[in-house]
Design a protein around this motif. Structure first.
Motif, PDB file in Angstrom:
ATOM      1  N   ALA A  13       0.851  -1.215   0.002  1.00 49.73           N
ATOM      2  CA  ALA A  13      -0.022   0.038  -0.232  1.00 49.73           C
ATOM      3  C   ALA A  13       1.035   1.207   0.038  1.00 49.73           C
ATOM      4  CB  ALA A  13      -0.968   0.023   1.388  1.00 49.73           C
ATOM      5  N   ASP A  14       0.285   2.318  -0.540  1.00 46.12           N
ATOM      6  CA  ASP A  14       1.067   3.593  -0.278  1.00 46.12           C
ATOM      7  C   ASP A  14       1.112   4.065   0.890  1.00 46.12           C
ATOM      8  OD1 ASP A  14       0.992   3.812  -3.097  1.00 46.12           O
ATOM      9  OD2 ASP A  14      -0.814   5.277  -3.227  1.00 46.12           O
ATOM     10  N   ALA A  15       2.239   4.792   1.382  1.00 49.91           N
ATOM     11  CA  ALA A  15       2.390   5.330   2.727  1.00 49.91           C
ATOM     12  C   ALA A  15       1.556   6.507   2.645  1.00 49.91           C
ATOM     13  CB  ALA A  15       3.881   5.699   2.777  1.00 49.91           C
ATOM     14  N   VAL A  16       0.588   6.530   3.787  1.00 49.05           N
ATOM     15  CA  VAL A  16      -0.366   7.803   3.969  1.00 49.05           C
ATOM     16  C   VAL A  16       0.101   8.572   4.766  1.00 49.05           C
ATOM     17  CG1 VAL A  16      -2.893   8.375   4.098  1.00 49.05           C
ATOM     18  CG2 VAL A  16      -2.178   6.062   3.260  1.00 49.05           C
ATOM     19  N   VAL A  17       0.357   9.898   4.644  1.00 50.47           N
ATOM     20  CA  VAL A  17       0.835  10.736   5.293  1.00 50.47           C
ATOM     21  C   VAL A  17       0.398  12.352   5.529  1.00 50.47           C
ATOM     22  CG1 VAL A  17       3.417  12.226   5.626  1.00 50.47           C
ATOM     23  CG2 VAL A  17       3.445   9.830   5.115  1.00 50.47           C
ATOM     24  N   TYR A  18       0.556  12.676   6.573  1.00 49.89           N
ATOM     25  CA  TYR A  18      -0.194  13.972   6.982  1.00 49.89           C
ATOM     26  C   TYR A  18       1.063  15.015   7.252  1.00 49.89           C
ATOM     27  CZ  TYR A  18      -3.309  17.942   8.061  1.00 49.89           C
ATOM     28  OH  TYR A  18      -3.737  19.050   8.266  1.00 49.89           O
ATOM     29  N   LEU A  32       8.407  16.063  -2.171  1.00 48.02           N
ATOM     30  CA  LEU A  32       7.933  14.495  -1.708  1.00 48.02           C
ATOM     31  C   LEU A  32       6.478  14.031  -2.129  1.00 48.02           C
ATOM     32  CD1 LEU A  32       8.826  12.232  -0.074  1.00 48.02           C
ATOM     33  CD2 LEU A  32       7.731  13.639   1.990  1.00 48.02           C
ATOM     34  N   ALA A  33       5.781  15.080  -2.198  1.00 47.23           N
ATOM     35  CA  ALA A  33       4.245  14.756  -2.295  1.00 47.23           C
ATOM     36  C   ALA A  33       4.152  14.216  -3.782  1.00 47.23           C
ATOM     37  CB  ALA A  33       3.343  15.970  -2.390  1.00 47.23           C
ATOM     38  N   HIS A  34       5.181  14.473  -4.768  1.00 48.90           N
ATOM     39  CA  HIS A  34       5.037  13.939  -6.188  1.00 48.90           C
ATOM     40  C   HIS A  34       5.936  12.694  -6.124  1.00 48.90           C
ATOM     41  CE1 HIS A  34       3.959  15.120 -10.271  1.00 48.90           C
ATOM     42  NE2 HIS A  34       5.241  14.728 -10.721  1.00 48.90           N
ATOM     43  N   ALA A  35       6.191  12.118  -5.422  1.00 48.01           N
ATOM     44  CA  ALA A  35       6.747  10.578  -5.277  1.00 48.01           C
ATOM     45  C   ALA A  35       5.827   9.611  -5.429  1.00 48.01           C
ATOM     46  CB  ALA A  35       7.726  10.480  -3.648  1.00 48.01           C
ATOM     47  N   PRO A  36       6.261   8.416  -5.966  1.00 45.39           N
ATOM     48  CA  PRO A  36       5.486   7.348  -6.222  1.00 45.39           C
ATOM     49  C   PRO A  36       5.273   6.683  -4.754  1.00 45.39           C
ATOM     50  CG  PRO A  36       7.798   6.740  -6.800  1.00 45.39           C
ATOM     51  CD  PRO A  36       7.723   8.323  -6.506  1.00 45.39           C
ATOM     52  N   ARG A  37       4.154   5.996  -4.750  1.00 48.94           N
ATOM     53  CA  ARG A  37       3.785   5.144  -3.608  1.00 48.94           C
ATOM     54  C   ARG A  37       3.605   5.926  -2.309  1.00 48.94           C
ATOM     55  NH1 ARG A  37       6.727   0.604  -2.190  1.00 48.94           N
ATOM     56  NH2 ARG A  37       4.838  -0.198  -1.153  1.00 48.94           N
ATOM     57  N   LEU A  38       3.124   7.288  -2.494  1.00 52.73           N
ATOM     58  CA  LEU A  38       3.019   8.013  -1.213  1.00 52.73           C
ATOM     59  C   LEU A  38       1.628   8.717  -1.571  1.00 52.73           C
ATOM     60  CD1 LEU A  38       4.487   9.363   1.286  1.00 52.73           C
ATOM     61  CD2 LEU A  38       5.190  11.188   0.002  1.00 52.73           C
ATOM     62  N   ASP A  99      16.249  11.462   2.274  1.00 52.92           N
ATOM     63  CA  ASP A  99      15.045  11.089   1.465  1.00 52.92           C
ATOM     64  C   ASP A  99      14.216  10.459   2.590  1.00 52.92           C
ATOM     65  OD1 ASP A  99      13.117  10.218   0.040  1.00 52.92           O
ATOM     66  OD2 ASP A  99      14.196   9.048  -1.115  1.00 52.92           O
ATOM     67  N   PRO A 100      12.923  10.984   2.922  1.00 47.07           N
ATOM     68  CA  PRO A 100      12.226  10.296   4.065  1.00 47.07           C
ATOM     69  C   PRO A 100      11.298   9.071   3.553  1.00 47.07           C
ATOM     70  CG  PRO A 100      10.960  12.285   3.253  1.00 47.07           C
ATOM     71  CD  PRO A 100      12.259  12.111   2.501  1.00 47.07           C
ATOM     72  N   LEU A 101      11.270   8.844   1.916  1.00 47.06           N
ATOM     73  CA  LEU A 101      10.407   7.889   1.483  1.00 47.06           C
ATOM     74  C   LEU A 101      10.314   6.475   2.020  1.00 47.06           C
ATOM     75  CD1 LEU A 101       7.733   7.935  -0.290  1.00 47.06           C
ATOM     76  CD2 LEU A 101       9.251   7.387  -2.169  1.00 47.06           C
ATOM     77  N   PRO A 102      11.830   6.071   1.896  1.00 45.36           N
ATOM     78  CA  PRO A 102      12.000   4.519   2.435  1.00 45.36           C
ATOM     79  C   PRO A 102      11.404   4.366   4.208  1.00 45.36           C
ATOM     80  CG  PRO A 102      13.886   5.322   1.152  1.00 45.36           C
ATOM     81  CD  PRO A 102      12.965   6.464   1.364  1.00 45.36           C
ATOM     82  N   LEU A 103      11.830   5.515   4.766  1.00 45.68           N
ATOM     83  CA  LEU A 103      11.565   5.200   6.116  1.00 45.68           C
ATOM     84  C   LEU A 103      10.092   5.310   6.524  1.00 45.68           C
ATOM     85  CD1 LEU A 103      12.590   5.148   9.156  1.00 45.68           C
ATOM     86  CD2 LEU A 103      12.928   7.475   9.090  1.00 45.68           C
ATOM     87  N   LEU A 104       9.202   6.178   5.645  1.00 41.44           N
ATOM     88  CA  LEU A 104       7.870   6.160   5.762  1.00 41.44           C
ATOM     89  C   LEU A 104       7.369   4.912   5.544  1.00 41.44           C
ATOM     90  CD1 LEU A 104       7.234   9.835   4.050  1.00 41.44           C
ATOM     91  CD2 LEU A 104       6.959   9.298   6.449  1.00 41.44           C
ATOM     92  N   ARG A 232      -0.485  18.992  -8.256  1.00 42.94           N
ATOM     93  CA  ARG A 232       0.830  18.233  -8.073  1.00 42.94           C
ATOM     94  C   ARG A 232       1.800  18.445  -8.995  1.00 42.94           C
ATOM     95  NH1 ARG A 232      -3.041  14.257  -5.883  1.00 42.94           N
ATOM     96  NH2 ARG A 232      -3.373  13.108  -7.871  1.00 42.94           N
ATOM     97  N   ARG A 233       1.311  18.497 -10.178  1.00 44.98           N
ATOM     98  CA  ARG A 233       2.526  19.008 -11.244  1.00 44.98           C
ATOM     99  C   ARG A 233       2.926  20.428 -11.052  1.00 44.98           C
ATOM    100  NH1 ARG A 233       2.516  16.480 -16.305  1.00 44.98           N
ATOM    101  NH2 ARG A 233       1.045  14.709 -16.631  1.00 44.98           N
ATOM    102  N   ALA A 234       2.173  21.192 -10.472  1.00 41.81           N
ATOM    103  CA  ALA A 234       2.494  22.704 -10.106  1.00 41.81           C
ATOM    104  C   ALA A 234       3.458  22.653  -9.008  1.00 41.81           C
ATOM    105  CB  ALA A 234       1.580  23.642 -10.008  1.00 41.81           C
ATOM    106  N   ALA A 235       3.198  21.704  -8.087  1.00 40.54           N
ATOM    107  CA  ALA A 235       3.823  21.740  -6.716  1.00 40.54           C
ATOM    108  C   ALA A 235       5.371  21.219  -6.896  1.00 40.54           C
ATOM    109  CB  ALA A 235       3.020  20.980  -5.602  1.00 40.54           C
ATOM    110  N   ALA A 236       5.414  20.487  -7.719  1.00 41.82           N
ATOM    111  CA  ALA A 236       6.741  19.673  -8.105  1.00 41.82           C
ATOM    112  C   ALA A 236       7.368  20.383  -9.274  1.00 41.82           C
ATOM    113  CB  ALA A 236       6.423  18.239  -8.386  1.00 41.82           C
ATOM    114  N   GLY A 237       6.838  21.329  -9.838  1.00 46.09           N
ATOM    115  CA  GLY A 237       7.387  21.880 -11.150  1.00 46.09           C
ATOM    116  C   GLY A 237       8.666  22.897 -10.864  1.00 46.09           C
ATOM    117  N   MET A 238       9.274  23.162 -11.758  1.00 51.07           N
ATOM    118  CA  MET A 238      10.135  24.203 -11.957  1.00 51.07           C
ATOM    119  C   MET A 238       9.649  25.518 -12.725  1.00 51.07           C
ATOM    120  SD  MET A 238      12.707  22.771 -10.104  1.00 51.07           S
ATOM    121  CE  MET A 238      14.142  23.841 -10.362  1.00 51.07           C
ATOM    122  N   ALA A 239      10.370  26.607 -12.612  1.00 56.16           N
ATOM    123  CA  ALA A 239      10.077  27.715 -12.975  1.00 56.16           C
ATOM    124  C   ALA A 239       9.483  27.682 -14.514  1.00 56.16           C
ATOM    125  CB  ALA A 239      11.166  29.029 -12.887  1.00 56.16           C
TER     126      ALA A 239
END
Length: 327
Positions: A13-18, A32-38, A99-104, A232-239
């Motif tokens: 399952a995806d890690a569900v994080v607040y 981080l919000a753009h990472a897979p399985r999160l 990178d917090p993803l593996p630990l999450l 999500r695209r905007a939050a993870a995007g560049m200028a």
């Protein structure tokens, strides 16, 4: 056998994080919000792990503890780039550059397998405001209304701002970790129905400088407009991604979805996506603009201003004696 199958499913399952976003952490939480399985939960009740990222102010700790205690069991906390002082000996800690993803994922799976003990409450189980025995019937207030049973204010009648009708008025405090407000910002509203009657600042937002701040502003607006994938695209995007995102936003009707009387919001969204400066309109009259707006309009207006503009109206201090509800 059935339990083993459920555990295997939980492991995939995806890690569900607040996310509780503090100072200087907006950009890395957005990446981080753009990472897979999160999945970043929109409500604390949906999450398994509370992710505390960035600097905390002294007045942020109490709302954070209330937020933590609303996590359903089994639960855990990961402090990313901040000392876990509010939860001594319990919370996990990780450097801001890691990178917090593996630990999450590891924390969530170990919670589901029963290998980790769920975190206890940080606050005593008692109402935040005394109410028992108050009032002629012990209801917490005067007559049939008033008071704060279990810390929740009971509505009082008042003249509604828009139509002049006598309606219940309810005070509501949100922030500084409410996902539909800029990080760090806490506001107190008085609502009648979904119409704002009054508003005041309880805590200023965190500054959000540097590259990508405009796109993060646009991401908040796109999320409110019902376009989570584009947000999500905007939050993870560049200028340089802004013009393409602006074309997508136009095709999806984002600009048409903004109410006509919020023309300034539409302009600021276009500027944020295109990377051009806004017209120079200051946020100083923001609190004066909120009364009379419906709830969704007020959220769009607040989130359309960048953090320097919001800081000009919020100021550096917190209203004394008015801590925000954790949300």
């Amino acid at each position: 056998m059935a339990v083993g199958a459920l555990l295997r499913l939980a492991g995939r399952a995806d890690a569900v994080v607040y996310p509780a976003i503090g100072g200087g952490a907006a950009a890395r939480v957005a990446r981080l919000a753009h990472a897979p399985r999160l999945r970043m939960a929109r409500s604390i009740r949906e999450a398994t792990v509370l992710l505390v990222a960035g600097e905390l102010r002294a007045h942020d700790v109490q709302p954070l503890m209330r937020l933590h205690d609303q996590l359903p069991h089994p639960r855990a906390t990961l402090c990313w780039g901040v000392e876990p002082g509010f939860l001594p000996g319990r919370a996990w800690a990780l450097d801001a550059g890691a990178d917090p993803l593996p630990l999450l994922h590891d924390i969530q799976q170990r919670l589901f397998r029963g290998e980790l003990e769920s975190e206890p409450d940080t606050l005593p189980d008692e109402p935040p405001a005394p109410w028992q025995g108050k009032g002629s019937h012990g209801q917490g207030g005067e007559g049939m209304m008033g008071g704060r049973p279990y810390g929740r204010p009971m509505p009082m009648m008042g003249k509604e701002h828009r139509d002049g009708l006598m309606l219940d008025a309810l005070k509501l405090s949100l922030g500084p970790f409410f996902p539909l407000l800029p990080p760090g910002l806490a506001l107190e509203f008085e609502l009648q129905g979904d119409v704002i009657q009054h508003a005041r600042v309880l805590s200023p937002p965190w500054p959000d400088p540097g590259p990508g701040a405009g796109l993060r502003l646009a991401a908040r607006l796109l999320e409110l407009l019902g376009l989570p994938q584009l947000a999500r695209r905007a939050a993870a995007g560049m200028a340089g991604d802004g013009p393409a995102l602006l074309r997508r936003a136009r095709r999806h009707g984002a600009l048409l979805a903004i109410p006509p009387r919020l023309g300034g919001v539409r302009e600021r969204l276009v500027c944020a996506l295109s990377g051009t400066p806004a017209s120079g309109e200051d946020a100083a009259p923001l609190l004066g603009q909120l009364p009379g707006l419906e709830w969704h309009e007020a959220l769009l207006l607040i989130n359309s201003y960048d953090s320097p503009a919001l800081l000009r109206i919020a100021g550096p201090s917190v209203v004394a004696g008015a801590p925000a509800e954790a949300a």
